[in-house]
Design an enzyme around this catalytic site. Structure first.
Site, PDB file in Angstrom:
ATOM      1  N   THR A  61      10.233   1.477 -23.963  1.00  0.00           N
ATOM      2  CA  THR A  61       9.084   0.603 -24.164  1.00  0.00           C
ATOM      3  C   THR A  61       7.807   1.328 -23.750  1.00  0.00           C
ATOM      4  O   THR A  61       7.831   2.158 -22.846  1.00  0.00           O
ATOM      5  CB  THR A  61       9.310  -0.627 -23.269  1.00  0.00           C
ATOM      6  OG1 THR A  61      10.466  -1.299 -23.719  1.00  0.00           O
ATOM      7  CG2 THR A  61       8.129  -1.556 -23.258  1.00  0.00           C
ATOM      8  N   ARG A 114      16.966 -11.373 -31.107  1.00  0.00           N
ATOM      9  CA  ARG A 114      16.860 -11.202 -29.647  1.00  0.00           C
ATOM     10  C   ARG A 114      15.405 -10.895 -29.260  1.00  0.00           C
ATOM     11  O   ARG A 114      14.733 -10.083 -29.883  1.00  0.00           O
ATOM     12  CB  ARG A 114      17.777 -10.064 -29.202  1.00  0.00           C
ATOM     13  CG  ARG A 114      17.756  -9.751 -27.699  1.00  0.00           C
ATOM     14  CD  ARG A 114      16.784  -8.634 -27.349  1.00  0.00           C
ATOM     15  NE  ARG A 114      16.891  -8.217 -25.952  1.00  0.00           N
ATOM     16  CZ  ARG A 114      16.065  -7.365 -25.366  1.00  0.00           C
ATOM     17  NH1 ARG A 114      15.079  -6.827 -26.041  1.00  0.00           N
ATOM     18  NH2 ARG A 114      16.221  -7.040 -24.101  1.00  0.00           N
ATOM     19  N   VAL A 115      14.943 -11.537 -28.211  1.00  0.00           N
ATOM     20  CA  VAL A 115      13.601 -11.285 -27.685  1.00  0.00           C
ATOM     21  C   VAL A 115      13.738 -10.833 -26.235  1.00  0.00           C
ATOM     22  O   VAL A 115      14.462 -11.457 -25.449  1.00  0.00           O
ATOM     23  CB  VAL A 115      12.736 -12.562 -27.766  1.00  0.00           C
ATOM     24  CG1 VAL A 115      11.388 -12.353 -27.097  1.00  0.00           C
ATOM     25  CG2 VAL A 115      12.550 -12.982 -29.221  1.00  0.00           C
ATOM     26  N   GLY A 116      13.063  -9.755 -25.900  1.00  0.00           N
ATOM     27  CA  GLY A 116      13.145  -9.229 -24.539  1.00  0.00           C
ATOM     28  C   GLY A 116      12.004  -9.715 -23.662  1.00  0.00           C
ATOM     29  O   GLY A 116      11.351 -10.731 -23.934  1.00  0.00           O
ATOM     30  N   ASP A 117      11.765  -8.963 -22.611  1.00  0.00           N
ATOM     31  CA  ASP A 117      10.750  -9.345 -21.624  1.00  0.00           C
ATOM     32  C   ASP A 117       9.318  -9.082 -22.083  1.00  0.00           C
ATOM     33  O   ASP A 117       8.381  -9.765 -21.643  1.00  0.00           O
ATOM     34  CB  ASP A 117      10.981  -8.552 -20.334  1.00  0.00           C
ATOM     35  CG  ASP A 117      10.921  -7.043 -20.600  1.00  0.00           C
ATOM     36  OD1 ASP A 117      11.793  -6.549 -21.346  1.00  0.00           O
ATOM     37  OD2 ASP A 117      10.009  -6.367 -20.090  1.00  0.00           O
ATOM     38  N   THR A 167       8.918  -1.824 -18.185  1.00  0.00           N
ATOM     39  CA  THR A 167       9.897  -1.292 -19.117  1.00  0.00           C
ATOM     40  C   THR A 167      11.269  -1.422 -18.470  1.00  0.00           C
ATOM     41  O   THR A 167      11.374  -1.545 -17.252  1.00  0.00           O
ATOM     42  CB  THR A 167       9.587   0.187 -19.452  1.00  0.00           C
ATOM     43  OG1 THR A 167      10.552   0.678 -20.388  1.00  0.00           O
ATOM     44  CG2 THR A 167       9.637   1.060 -18.208  1.00  0.00           C
ATOM     45  N   GLY A 168      12.305  -1.404 -19.285  1.00  0.00           N
ATOM     46  CA  GLY A 168      13.649  -1.476 -18.713  1.00  0.00           C
ATOM     47  C   GLY A 168      14.466  -2.588 -19.330  1.00  0.00           C
ATOM     48  O   GLY A 168      14.178  -3.060 -20.437  1.00  0.00           O
TER      49      GLY A 168
HETATM   50  N1  GLY Z   1      12.134  -3.969 -21.915  1.00  0.00           N
HETATM   51  C1  GLY Z   1      12.267  -4.011 -23.317  1.00  0.00           C
HETATM   52  C2  GLY Z   1      13.336  -4.875 -23.778  1.00  0.00           C
HETATM   53  O1  GLY Z   1      14.338  -5.058 -23.090  1.00  0.00           O
HETATM   54  O2  GLY Z   1      13.229  -5.405 -24.845  1.00  0.00           O
END
Ligand code: GLY
Length: 268
Positions: free
Chosen positions: A139, A167-170, A189-190
């Site tokens: 990221t 899927r949606v991340g942080d 990131t992560g």
């Molecule tokens: N940190 C980016 C994700 O997991 O989508």
């Protein structure tokens, strides 16, 4: 040092310079953060925009967010395809809608209505083997303070390799992967699911709010995250004095910091 890591460090520097140019001309922190992230999205070495990782169906779906710490305005997009620079679309959501987060087809349509550049989703896909390097190609994010003391944060990602469609991340979730207010600007990131669980960006912002030193706050936020999740993350942040901090418990995370004295720092 692997060649790709050197190239990513150089990519970070180019992105930071793009943001710094706006700031030295008296521009807004939001413009600077957006510009830096757009440069990283255009660089195929990063998992954002062009170079994004593929989902289980072999398609790119991107997430991005931007937040203006001064006004607390934010814009974000999630699971969106066919947008060359998702950070520009997130900015448009912030500036031209009454919403904060738009997803999927609705986000795409909003972009087309507002002149955001679209593309064939395949144009964002770089050679397939890059997806197996996903752990090293993360990221992207930027934090900035302008000459008026306004803070901003921006983050963009292709998410995680082999994710389920939708899927949606942080990254686009305010307070999780991205956050800015009058005291702090934070980008993470992560492992997205774990960053969401720990509302990592807001956690770090709280530490800065308490007056903690930027580097200490970044380290403590990552320590908190590690302790809670045993997972991997990295964080960049800035406090209300413009002091930058960063920390990671992952293997690589190139970081570039440009200050008024033009000091330049990279961590890998
Ligand atoms: N940190 C980016 C994700 O997991 O989508």
């Amino acid at each position: 040092m692997p060649e790709s890591l050197e190239a990513r460090k150089s990519g970070c520097r180019v992105a930071a310079e793009a943001g710094a140019l706006i700031l030295t001309r008296g521009g807004h922190a939001v413009d600077a953060a957006e510009a830096a992230v757009a440069v990283l999205e255009d660089n195929p070495l990063f998992n954002a925009g062009t170079g994004s990782t593929l989902n289980r169906e072999g398609r790119v779906e991107t997430d991005a967010a931007i937040m203006d710490g001064n006004s607390l305005k934010a814009g974000a997009v999630a699971a969106v395809s066919g947008i060359r620079n998702p950070i520009h679309l997130a900015r448009k959501v912030m500036d031209a809608s009454r919403h904060i987060l738009l997803a999927g087809e609705g986000a795409y349509r909003f972009g087309t209505l507002h002149g955001i550049e679209t593309c064939d989703p395949q144009e964002l896909v770089v050679p397939a083997q890059r997806n197996y390097w996903q752990k090293e190609h993360g990221t992207v994010g930027a934090v900035a303070m302008d000459t008026h003391g306004r803070l901003a944060a921006a983050t963009s990602t292709g998410g995680i390799f082999d994710k389920l469609p939708g899927r949606v991340g942080d990254t686009p979730l305010i307070g999780c992967g991205t956050y800015a207010d009058g005291n702090a600007a934070v980008s993470c990131t992560g492992s997205g699911e774990d960053i969401i669980r720990t509302t990592l960006a807001r956690h770090a912002a709280y530490l800065l709010e308490q007056g903690m030193d930027s580097m200490v706050a970044a380290s403590q936020a990552i320590a908190y995250f590690s302790n809670k999740t045993r997972s991997e993350a990295g964080i960049i942040l800035m406090n209300c004095k413009g002091q930058a901090g960063f920390a990671r418990n992952s293997v690589h995370m190139p970081v570039c910091i440009l200050g008024p004295d033009r000091a330049f720092f990279l961590d890998a």
